[in-house]
Enzyme design. Structure first.
Site, PDB file in Angstrom:
ATOM      1  N   SER A   1      49.921  49.235  34.389  1.00 16.65           N
ATOM      2  CA  SER A   1      49.324  50.095  33.225  1.00 16.65           C
ATOM      3  C   SER A   1      50.261  50.472  32.168  1.00 16.65           C
ATOM      4  CB  SER A   1      49.041  51.436  33.333  1.00 16.65           C
ATOM      5  OG  SER A   1      49.056  52.091  34.165  1.00 16.65           O
TER       6      SER A   1
ATOM      7  N   LEU B   1      49.183  29.083  35.662  1.00 15.66           N
ATOM      8  CA  LEU B   1      48.287  29.114  37.236  1.00 15.66           C
ATOM      9  C   LEU B   1      48.659  30.056  38.291  1.00 15.66           C
ATOM     10  CD1 LEU B   1      47.824  25.582  36.392  1.00 15.66           C
ATOM     11  CD2 LEU B   1      46.144  27.524  36.096  1.00 15.66           C
TER      12      LEU B   1
ATOM     13  N   HIS C   1      46.023  57.294  41.316  1.00 14.62           N
ATOM     14  CA  HIS C   1      44.940  56.590  41.173  1.00 14.62           C
ATOM     15  C   HIS C   1      44.502  57.023  39.865  1.00 14.62           C
ATOM     16  CE1 HIS C   1      41.209  55.350  43.094  1.00 14.62           C
ATOM     17  NE2 HIS C   1      40.724  54.751  42.017  1.00 14.62           N
TER      18      HIS C   1
ATOM     19  N   ASP D   1      41.568  50.186  28.868  1.00 15.22           N
ATOM     20  CA  ASP D   1      41.508  51.541  28.339  1.00 15.22           C
ATOM     21  C   ASP D   1      42.903  51.838  29.675  1.00 15.22           C
ATOM     22  OD1 ASP D   1      40.708  50.620  31.157  1.00 15.22           O
ATOM     23  OD2 ASP D   1      38.804  51.712  30.839  1.00 15.22           O
TER      24      ASP D   1
ATOM     25  N   ASP E   1      43.993  57.028  50.153  1.00 13.32           N
ATOM     26  CA  ASP E   1      43.325  56.089  48.410  1.00 13.32           C
ATOM     27  C   ASP E   1      44.704  55.400  47.279  1.00 13.32           C
ATOM     28  OD1 ASP E   1      42.524  56.532  45.742  1.00 13.32           O
ATOM     29  OD2 ASP E   1      42.791  58.504  45.720  1.00 13.32           O
TER      30      ASP E   1
ATOM     31  N   SER F   1      53.047  48.821  31.654  1.00 14.41           N
ATOM     32  CA  SER F   1      53.233  47.494  31.503  1.00 14.41           C
ATOM     33  C   SER F   1      53.113  47.276  30.403  1.00 14.41           C
ATOM     34  CB  SER F   1      53.629  46.680  32.449  1.00 14.41           C
ATOM     35  OG  SER F   1      52.681  46.011  33.084  1.00 14.41           O
ATOM     36  N   LYS F   2      51.800  47.279  30.871  1.00 19.32           N
ATOM     37  CA  LYS F   2      50.190  47.037  29.391  1.00 19.32           C
ATOM     38  C   LYS F   2      50.988  48.057  28.319  1.00 19.32           C
ATOM     39  CE  LYS F   2      47.674  43.800  29.303  1.00 19.32           C
ATOM     40  NZ  LYS F   2      47.143  42.747  29.391  1.00 19.32           N
TER      41      LYS F   2
ATOM     42  N   GLU G   1      49.704  39.738  34.873  1.00 20.75           N
ATOM     43  CA  GLU G   1      49.444  40.225  35.784  1.00 20.75           C
ATOM     44  C   GLU G   1      48.865  41.112  35.456  1.00 20.75           C
ATOM     45  OE1 GLU G   1      50.523  39.216  38.614  1.00 20.75           O
ATOM     46  OE2 GLU G   1      51.616  37.294  37.419  1.00 20.75           O
TER      47      GLU G   1
HETATM   48  P1  NAD Z   1      44.147  37.727  35.676  1.00 25.43           P
HETATM   49  O1  NAD Z   1      44.459  38.134  36.209  1.00 25.43           O
HETATM   50  O2  NAD Z   1      42.161  37.570  36.623  1.00 25.43           O
HETATM   51  O3  NAD Z   1      44.554  36.515  34.909  1.00 25.43           O
HETATM   52  C1  NAD Z   1      45.185  35.797  34.173  1.00 25.43           C
HETATM   53  C2  NAD Z   1      45.545  35.157  33.911  1.00 25.43           C
HETATM   54  O4  NAD Z   1      47.142  34.787  32.761  1.00 25.43           O
HETATM   55  C3  NAD Z   1      45.897  34.160  34.961  1.00 25.43           C
HETATM   56  O5  NAD Z   1      45.097  32.915  34.822  1.00 25.43           O
HETATM   57  C4  NAD Z   1      47.445  32.776  34.943  1.00 25.43           C
HETATM   58  O6  NAD Z   1      47.560  32.377  35.800  1.00 25.43           O
HETATM   59  C5  NAD Z   1      47.763  33.537  34.013  1.00 25.43           C
HETATM   60  N1  NAD Z   1      49.421  33.954  33.546  1.00 25.43           N
HETATM   61  C6  NAD Z   1      49.940  35.173  34.219  1.00 25.43           C
HETATM   62  N2  NAD Z   1      51.296  35.396  34.215  1.00 25.43           N
HETATM   63  C7  NAD Z   1      51.730  34.133  33.427  1.00 25.43           C
HETATM   64  C8  NAD Z   1      52.066  34.295  32.680  1.00 25.43           C
HETATM   65  N3  NAD Z   1      53.462  34.443  32.822  1.00 25.43           N
HETATM   66  N4  NAD Z   1      52.475  33.008  31.521  1.00 25.43           N
HETATM   67  C9  NAD Z   1      51.103  32.323  31.334  1.00 25.43           C
HETATM   68  N5  NAD Z   1      50.214  32.583  32.343  1.00 25.43           N
HETATM   69  C10 NAD Z   1      49.777  33.507  33.101  1.00 25.43           C
HETATM   70  O7  NAD Z   1      43.713  38.205  34.843  1.00 25.43           O
HETATM   71  P2  NAD Z   1      41.721  39.131  34.072  1.00 25.43           P
HETATM   72  O8  NAD Z   1      41.679  39.721  34.671  1.00 25.43           O
HETATM   73  O9  NAD Z   1      41.496  38.134  33.164  1.00 25.43           O
HETATM   74  O10 NAD Z   1      42.542  40.535  32.949  1.00 25.43           O
HETATM   75  C11 NAD Z   1      42.977  39.574  31.152  1.00 25.43           C
HETATM   76  C12 NAD Z   1      43.364  39.988  30.504  1.00 25.43           C
HETATM   77  O11 NAD Z   1      42.163  41.029  30.332  1.00 25.43           O
HETATM   78  C13 NAD Z   1      44.811  40.865  30.413  1.00 25.43           C
HETATM   79  O12 NAD Z   1      45.467  41.227  30.197  1.00 25.43           O
HETATM   80  C14 NAD Z   1      44.274  42.443  31.362  1.00 25.43           C
HETATM   81  O13 NAD Z   1      44.905  43.330  30.739  1.00 25.43           O
HETATM   82  C15 NAD Z   1      43.431  42.529  30.092  1.00 25.43           C
HETATM   83  N6  NAD Z   1      42.133  42.755  30.830  1.00 25.43           N
HETATM   84  C16 NAD Z   1      41.665  43.238  31.986  1.00 25.43           C
HETATM   85  C17 NAD Z   1      40.736  43.854  32.407  1.00 25.43           C
HETATM   86  C18 NAD Z   1      40.263  43.652  33.198  1.00 25.43           C
HETATM   87  O14 NAD Z   1      38.724  44.471  33.440  1.00 25.43           O
HETATM   88  N7  NAD Z   1      39.728  42.430  34.193  1.00 25.43           N
HETATM   89  C19 NAD Z   1      39.879  44.848  31.457  1.00 25.43           C
HETATM   90  C20 NAD Z   1      40.538  45.004  29.978  1.00 25.43           C
HETATM   91  C21 NAD Z   1      41.596  44.013  30.000  1.00 25.43           C
HETATM   92  O1  DAU Z   2      39.967  49.330  33.252  1.00 24.66           O
HETATM   93  C1  DAU Z   2      40.145  48.430  33.300  1.00 24.66           C
HETATM   94  C2  DAU Z   2      41.548  48.270  34.175  1.00 24.66           C
HETATM   95  O2  DAU Z   2      40.063  47.009  35.776  1.00 24.66           O
HETATM   96  C3  DAU Z   2      42.073  46.385  34.266  1.00 24.66           C
HETATM   97  O3  DAU Z   2      42.908  46.977  32.534  1.00 24.66           O
HETATM   98  C4  DAU Z   2      42.696  46.101  34.982  1.00 24.66           C
HETATM   99  O4  DAU Z   2      42.766  44.426  35.348  1.00 24.66           O
HETATM  100  C5  DAU Z   2      41.288  45.645  36.629  1.00 24.66           C
HETATM  101  O5  DAU Z   2      42.025  45.048  37.533  1.00 24.66           O
HETATM  102  C6  DAU Z   2      40.867  47.035  36.772  1.00 24.66           C
HETATM  103  O6  DAU Z   2      41.402  47.604  36.999  1.00 24.66           O
HETATM  104  P1  DAU Z   2      41.030  48.967  38.452  1.00 24.66           P
HETATM  105  O7  DAU Z   2      41.871  49.274  39.113  1.00 24.66           O
HETATM  106  O8  DAU Z   2      40.054  50.100  37.762  1.00 24.66           O
HETATM  107  O9  DAU Z   2      39.697  47.435  38.465  1.00 24.66           O
HETATM  108  P2  DAU Z   2      40.300  47.080  40.643  1.00 24.66           P
HETATM  109  O10 DAU Z   2      38.888  46.765  41.105  1.00 24.66           O
HETATM  110  O11 DAU Z   2      41.265  46.858  41.675  1.00 24.66           O
HETATM  111  O12 DAU Z   2      39.214  49.008  40.955  1.00 24.66           O
HETATM  112  C7  DAU Z   2      38.140  49.783  40.570  1.00 24.66           C
HETATM  113  C8  DAU Z   2      38.212  50.694  41.027  1.00 24.66           C
HETATM  114  O13 DAU Z   2      37.971  50.972  42.455  1.00 24.66           O
HETATM  115  C9  DAU Z   2      39.294  51.911  41.735  1.00 24.66           C
HETATM  116  O14 DAU Z   2      38.742  53.340  41.258  1.00 24.66           O
HETATM  117  C10 DAU Z   2      40.030  51.245  42.331  1.00 24.66           C
HETATM  118  C11 DAU Z   2      39.154  51.093  43.517  1.00 24.66           C
HETATM  119  N1  DAU Z   2      39.231  50.495  44.506  1.00 24.66           N
HETATM  120  C12 DAU Z   2      39.585  48.789  44.284  1.00 24.66           C
HETATM  121  C13 DAU Z   2      39.731  48.311  45.929  1.00 24.66           C
HETATM  122  C14 DAU Z   2      40.735  47.148  45.365  1.00 24.66           C
HETATM  123  C15 DAU Z   2      38.762  50.876  46.416  1.00 24.66           C
HETATM  124  O15 DAU Z   2      38.031  51.620  46.261  1.00 24.66           O
HETATM  125  N2  DAU Z   2      39.465  50.237  47.140  1.00 24.66           N
HETATM  126  C16 DAU Z   2      39.651  48.645  46.767  1.00 24.66           C
HETATM  127  O16 DAU Z   2      39.895  47.727  48.155  1.00 24.66           O
END
Ligand code: NAD
Ligand code: DAU
Length: 354
Positions: free
Chosen positions: A158, A36, A290, A132, A286, A160-161, A85
């Site tokens: 990225s 949380l 990025h 990705d 930017d 760390s992932k 994160e």
């Molecule tokens: P999010 O940030 O919305 O949620 C992360 C969740 O992990 C939260 O509920 C947080 O409380 C929990 N968390 C964080 N640190 C923790 C810890 N140390 N122990 C236990 N719980 C912890 O993330 P999301 O966007 O739902 O992404 C989920 C997963 O999917 C991530 O691993 C992310 O890398 C991956 N992913 C996300 C996207 C995207 O577009 N959002 C795309 C591809 C992959």
């Molecule tokens: O590709 C998968 C990833 O997508 C996940 O692994 C990440 O967890 C998720 O956060 C997301 O990453 P991005 O950096 O692509 O998403 P974000 O929504 O932060 O940004 C999308 C695009 O928009 C990116 O090119 C940055 C741009 N952007 C983002 C924000 C927050 C802006 O131009 N303005 C903004 O204020």
């Protein structure tokens, strides 16, 4: 019947996945371990919190004792690791938590699973939910990322992932842990924390605030509706073999500026104001490092597992807009004091580009 440990199940994708799984497989056990953080919200799980097979455990994936206890108490046979994160901009402001949760946390889960799954008689699976972004940036006309594309992460997030994906692979090769890895493109849909592009644009527009577009707005992302990511993970759990990697994506590339304009146009119809919401679009400095373009080649998902997205972008974005409009109170509650500080740090000093 499966016994799942879902980590990060109170976040955006995790909470959608927990709902998806409990609705689809009501006899399964689903244990949701989530620390949380600012990104985790139990309110996102209200619809299933009293489901018979569901248990929420507040806790950290870096806490080995806690994870060991859950494996023992719950006889876990499936781990789906969402906990992370996840926001690139936060990783640039402060990478520490990314190293701890994404790398050390995954390591802790791998060690616990390896210790708990000595008896290989059961069908066990450790699924790492990755991104990705580990592949880095694509040139405009380069082919989309396949599963064999070289890793080249560019942000602390990225990187760390990528590190955690490598650990997952190594635990399979060295200790025989039955792992699966999915690398998915950008998700969108209900319950996404409003720091990410799509909900940020919706809320800033409705609140009459500048809509920050980084750089020239021409960066490209491949967008997938969150339910389709959940069904993709389901397909991988059912059909993937230990060691497999699958790229999941929407085959749906958009330039940021076009998405921002699309949302503004639709809001002009749904919530007309005095001018167009497009007047709020502000190009700002930017994001460092990025990535210019992501695109997923999801051929393996389709060919090996018969998976494909059920939502096209038009229906997905409409459902998302309608959800945010109906849940503005959820947005207010999750944007706590911590978020206000982050917003000020991230955007307060960001110079508008004339
Ligand atoms: P999010 O940030 O919305 O949620 C992360 C969740 O992990 C939260 O509920 C947080 O409380 C929990 N968390 C964080 N640190 C923790 C810890 N140390 N122990 C236990 N719980 C912890 O993330 P999301 O966007 O739902 O992404 C989920 C997963 O999917 C991530 O691993 C992310 O890398 C991956 N992913 C996300 C996207 C995207 O577009 N959002 C795309 C591809 C992959
Ligand atoms: O590709 C998968 C990833 O997508 C996940 O692994 C990440 O967890 C998720 O956060 C997301 O990453 P991005 O950096 O692509 O998403 P974000 O929504 O932060 O940004 C999308 C695009 O928009 C990116 O090119 C940055 C741009 N952007 C983002 C924000 C927050 C802006 O131009 N303005 C903004 O204020």
């Amino acid at each position: 019947m499966r016994r799942l440990l879902v980590t990060g199940g109170a976040g955006f994708i995790g909470s959608n996945f927990v709902r998806y799984w409990i609705n689809r497989y009501p006899d399964d056990r689903v244990v949701n371990l989530d620390a949380l953080t600012y990104a985790g919200n139990l309110e996102s799980l209200q619809a299933i919190e009293t489901a018979p097979g569901y248990r929420f455990v507040p806790g950290d994936i870096t806490d080995r004792e806690c994870v060991d206890r859950l494996f023992a108490e719950e006889a876990i046979d499936t781990v789906v690791n969402f906990a992370a994160e996840s926001h690139v901009d936060r990783s640039i402001l402060g990478p520490d938590a990314f190293i701890s949760t994404n790398i050390h946390g995954t390591f802790t889960l791998l060690e616990a699973a390896t210790a708990a799954w000595q008896d290989a008689s059961q069908e066990q699976r450790f699924l790492q939910v990755s991104t990705d972004e580990v592949y880095g940036s694509l040139a405009p006309d380069a082919p989309a990322f396949t599963e064999s594309h070289a890793y080249a992460p560019n942000s602390p997030y990225s990187a760390s992932k990528a590190a955690s994906d490598h650990l997952v692979r190594a635990w399979h090769e060295t200790y025989g842990l039955p792992v699966l890895t999915t690398n998915c493109s950008n998700n969108y849909g209900p319950y996404q924390f409003p720091e990410k592009l799509i909900p940020l644009v919706i809320l800033n527009a409705l609140e009459g605030k500048p809509i920050p577009v980084y750089g020239d707005g021409m960066n490209i992302r491949d967008w997938l509706y969150v339910d389709d990511h959940c069904s993709g993970i389901d397909a991988v759990l059912q059909g993937g073999r230990p060691g497999d990697v699958f790229n999941i994506g929407g085959i749906n590339e958009w330039r940021n500026i076009d998405i921002v304009r699309l949302i503004c146009e639709r809001l002009d119809e749904l919530r007309p104001g005095t001018g167009s919401y497009q007047d709020l679009i502000t190009f700002v400095t930017d994001r460092p490092g990025h990535d210019r373009r992501y695109a997923i080649d999801a051929t393996r998902m389709r060919a090996d597992l018969g998976w494909q997205p059920a939502h096209d972008f038009e229906t997905g974005i409409e459902a998302t807009l309608q959800w945010y409009l109906a849940n503005l109170d959820w947005c207010d509650r999750v944007r706590s004091g911590e978020y206000k500080n982050y917003y000020q740090n991230q955007y307060g000093e960001r110079t508008p580009i004339p």
